[in-house]
Design an enzyme around this catalytic site. Sequence first.
Site, PDB file in Angstrom:
ATOM      1  N   LYS A  48      -3.733 -14.508  -6.866  1.00 18.07           N
ATOM      2  CA  LYS A  48      -4.527 -14.081  -8.028  1.00 18.07           C
ATOM      3  C   LYS A  48      -3.551 -13.695  -9.111  1.00 18.07           C
ATOM      4  CE  LYS A  48      -5.354  -9.354  -7.408  1.00 18.07           C
ATOM      5  NZ  LYS A  48      -6.251  -8.273  -7.109  1.00 18.07           N
ATOM      6  N   CYS A 104      -5.494  -9.460   2.221  1.00 18.81           N
ATOM      7  CA  CYS A 104      -6.561  -8.539   2.641  1.00 18.81           C
ATOM      8  C   CYS A 104      -7.839  -9.248   3.089  1.00 18.81           C
ATOM      9  CB  CYS A 104      -6.847  -7.541   1.525  1.00 18.81           C
ATOM     10  SG  CYS A 104      -5.448  -6.461   1.227  1.00 18.81           S
ATOM     11  N   VAL A 142       0.840  -1.210   0.000  1.00 21.67           N
ATOM     12  CA  VAL A 142       0.000   0.000   0.000  1.00 21.67           C
ATOM     13  C   VAL A 142       0.870   1.253   0.000  1.00 21.67           C
ATOM     14  CG1 VAL A 142      -1.678   1.319   1.331  1.00 21.67           C
ATOM     15  CG2 VAL A 142      -1.883  -1.171   1.176  1.00 21.67           C
TER      16      VAL A 142
HETATM   17  C1  UDX Z   1      -8.801  -6.618  -2.145  1.00 24.24           C
HETATM   18  C2  UDX Z   1      -9.851  -5.566  -2.509  1.00 24.24           C
HETATM   19  O1  UDX Z   1     -10.383  -5.873  -3.789  1.00 24.24           O
HETATM   20  C3  UDX Z   1      -9.214  -4.187  -2.536  1.00 24.24           C
HETATM   21  O2  UDX Z   1     -10.197  -3.197  -2.791  1.00 24.24           O
HETATM   22  C4  UDX Z   1      -8.574  -3.899  -1.189  1.00 24.24           C
HETATM   23  O3  UDX Z   1      -7.967  -2.684  -1.175  1.00 24.24           O
HETATM   24  C5  UDX Z   1      -7.594  -4.989  -0.854  1.00 24.24           C
HETATM   25  O4  UDX Z   1      -8.207  -6.254  -0.892  1.00 24.24           O
HETATM   26  P1  UDX Z   1      -6.863  -7.901  -3.392  1.00 24.24           P
HETATM   27  O5  UDX Z   1      -6.702  -8.656  -2.151  1.00 24.24           O
HETATM   28  O6  UDX Z   1      -5.673  -7.389  -4.091  1.00 24.24           O
HETATM   29  O7  UDX Z   1      -7.845  -6.643  -3.160  1.00 24.24           O
HETATM   30  O8  UDX Z   1      -7.586  -8.890  -4.411  1.00 24.24           O
HETATM   31  P2  UDX Z   1      -8.997  -9.061  -5.119  1.00 24.24           P
HETATM   32  O9  UDX Z   1      -8.857  -8.770  -6.543  1.00 24.24           O
HETATM   33  O10 UDX Z   1     -10.030  -8.380  -4.371  1.00 24.24           O
HETATM   34  O11 UDX Z   1      -9.173 -10.637  -4.953  1.00 24.24           O
HETATM   35  C6  UDX Z   1      -9.217 -11.191  -3.668  1.00 24.24           C
HETATM   36  C7  UDX Z   1      -9.365 -12.700  -3.760  1.00 24.24           C
HETATM   37  O12 UDX Z   1     -10.672 -13.034  -4.209  1.00 24.24           O
HETATM   38  C8  UDX Z   1      -8.382 -13.362  -4.725  1.00 24.24           C
HETATM   39  O13 UDX Z   1      -7.903 -14.541  -4.154  1.00 24.24           O
HETATM   40  C9  UDX Z   1      -9.256 -13.670  -5.933  1.00 24.24           C
HETATM   41  O14 UDX Z   1      -8.792 -14.802  -6.641  1.00 24.24           O
HETATM   42  C10 UDX Z   1     -10.612 -13.963  -5.275  1.00 24.24           C
HETATM   43  N1  UDX Z   1     -11.776 -13.720  -6.147  1.00 24.24           N
HETATM   44  C11 UDX Z   1     -12.001 -12.458  -6.609  1.00 24.24           C
HETATM   45  C12 UDX Z   1     -12.642 -14.789  -6.435  1.00 24.24           C
HETATM   46  O15 UDX Z   1     -12.436 -15.927  -6.023  1.00 24.24           O
HETATM   47  N2  UDX Z   1     -13.737 -14.534  -7.212  1.00 24.24           N
HETATM   48  C13 UDX Z   1     -14.022 -13.285  -7.704  1.00 24.24           C
HETATM   49  O16 UDX Z   1     -15.029 -13.138  -8.400  1.00 24.24           O
HETATM   50  C14 UDX Z   1     -13.114 -12.212  -7.400  1.00 24.24           C
END
Ligand code: UDX
Length: 468
Positions: free
Chosen positions: A339, A279, A11
């Site tokens: 991801k 997160c 961040v």
């Molecule tokens: C998240 C929030 O999106 C962001 O706004 C915040 O500031 C920090 O936390 P991040 O952890 O980087 O961001 O990833 P994100 O893209 O949100 O995905 C989180 C997890 O959810 C990943 O493991 C992703 O694979 C999973 N995911 C996401 C799903 O399984 N299905 C979805 O439809 C979307």
Amino acid sequence: MEISVIGAGYVGLTTAACLAEIGHHVFCADNDTQKLDQLQNGQMPFYEPHLEGIVDRNREAKRLEFGPTEEGVDRGRALFICVGTPPLEKGEADLSAIERVARVIAHRGHGYRLVIEKSTVPVQTGRQLKRHLALFRTKELEYDVVSNPEFLREGAGVEDFFHPDRVVVGVETPRALEQMREIYRPVLERTFACPVHSECSRQDAARPVPFLVTDIASAELVKHASNSFLAMKISFINLVADLCEAAGADINRVAEGIGLDRRIGSSFLRPGIGFGGFCFPKDLQAFVRIAEKLGCDFSLLKEVERINLRRLDHFVEKVKKELWVLRGKEIGVWGLAFKPNTDDVRFAPALAIIRHLLAEGAEIQAYDPRAVDNARREIPEVTYCSDPYEAARGTEAVLLLTEWDEFRDVDWERLRALMERPLIIDGRNVLSRDVLATYGFQYVGIGHDAEVPENELAGARGDGSGKV
Ligand code: UDX
């Protein structure tokens, strides 16, 4: 404005670099001298699209400097606190790093300081921060405390900084509000040269960025509640995926149908092996803990967490159903990061699944475009490969665990010839059963009927010879 960002983690560094990119002079501070050396010598501590270029450009232009926390507090008028708030044993957020920074500000700060909470914190942290500054401050220090939660997604952090859905500020004085508006003015008024898009979409350029002004506690809650809601959406669609498997329906179509409702929206309705990263899992826990501490029952979110953890067992069961005995079986893994577009493996579902398969005696060959080094530090006993084909060589199945684009565009014929058995188990539902079938692959996905009639299994050996 002289800005200091305390904490050069994901961040902090992204925020510091992007604030410099929109014209501010930014001092990015950290007490990890090794990381500071890296940054001062042009090395990046993690991979994030577009960030390295922005850091280099602004370091060379002397708009971005690096150094210790004390110097950051001395030099900055606006101080963004971006230190880590990792989970403690029972899930509460560990606020000790925030307290340490508050103590440095109280002891060293002189004149006026705008103290901005950007780390993800439980509600009422701002109140604690104010109290701590009042207790320990020198006579010369005057300050305002602000909450300015960040919503950056890993892998899209720079884009999210320049194209935010909203900027939220929790303030208590007009002075603090004016300074926050000043800091974000180029983003709010879109007077910046976008480092991500050569030409930002007209639609986006036309859309004013909401600047939401609240009190501090409400701003703190916006962050935890947003992440918990997104996590809930993912657990919900994963539940429905299980029902689709049992009912012979197709989750991709169901999710499409649900997502077309503008009140629901199609984003974050992708079923799979569950959410991970630094997160969602920790913010969910911290949110539940603070709610309980304040006498609110958040068992709904505990269920979101339970559903998410069950995704791992559910997926391993799928693998076992296809491979029967796992002991001694060669299994290929595509994707290690939590991801795509990041090298981050913290709380990555892929690593949890690999650990589970290793415990069952399977042998794992894995590939990821960016996260192999980080994964190797976590699980050295895996064979790490330099491309998806090497990871698939001689295996009984390939598991797709992170949906990198390159896995959609594989030479399936070449792959089939390499595998002991042409079986793809897709933990992210990004491949097409029909396309793979044309190359003679058996495909098992999430949330659709996985049963393959016996007669279609005949001659499943990789090289298409059918000979056992
Ligand atoms: C998240 C929030 O999106 C962001 O706004 C915040 O500031 C920090 O936390 P991040 O952890 O980087 O961001 O990833 P994100 O893209 O949100 O995905 C989180 C997890 O959810 C990943 O493991 C992703 O694979 C999973 N995911 C996401 C799903 O399984 N299905 C979805 O439809 C979307």
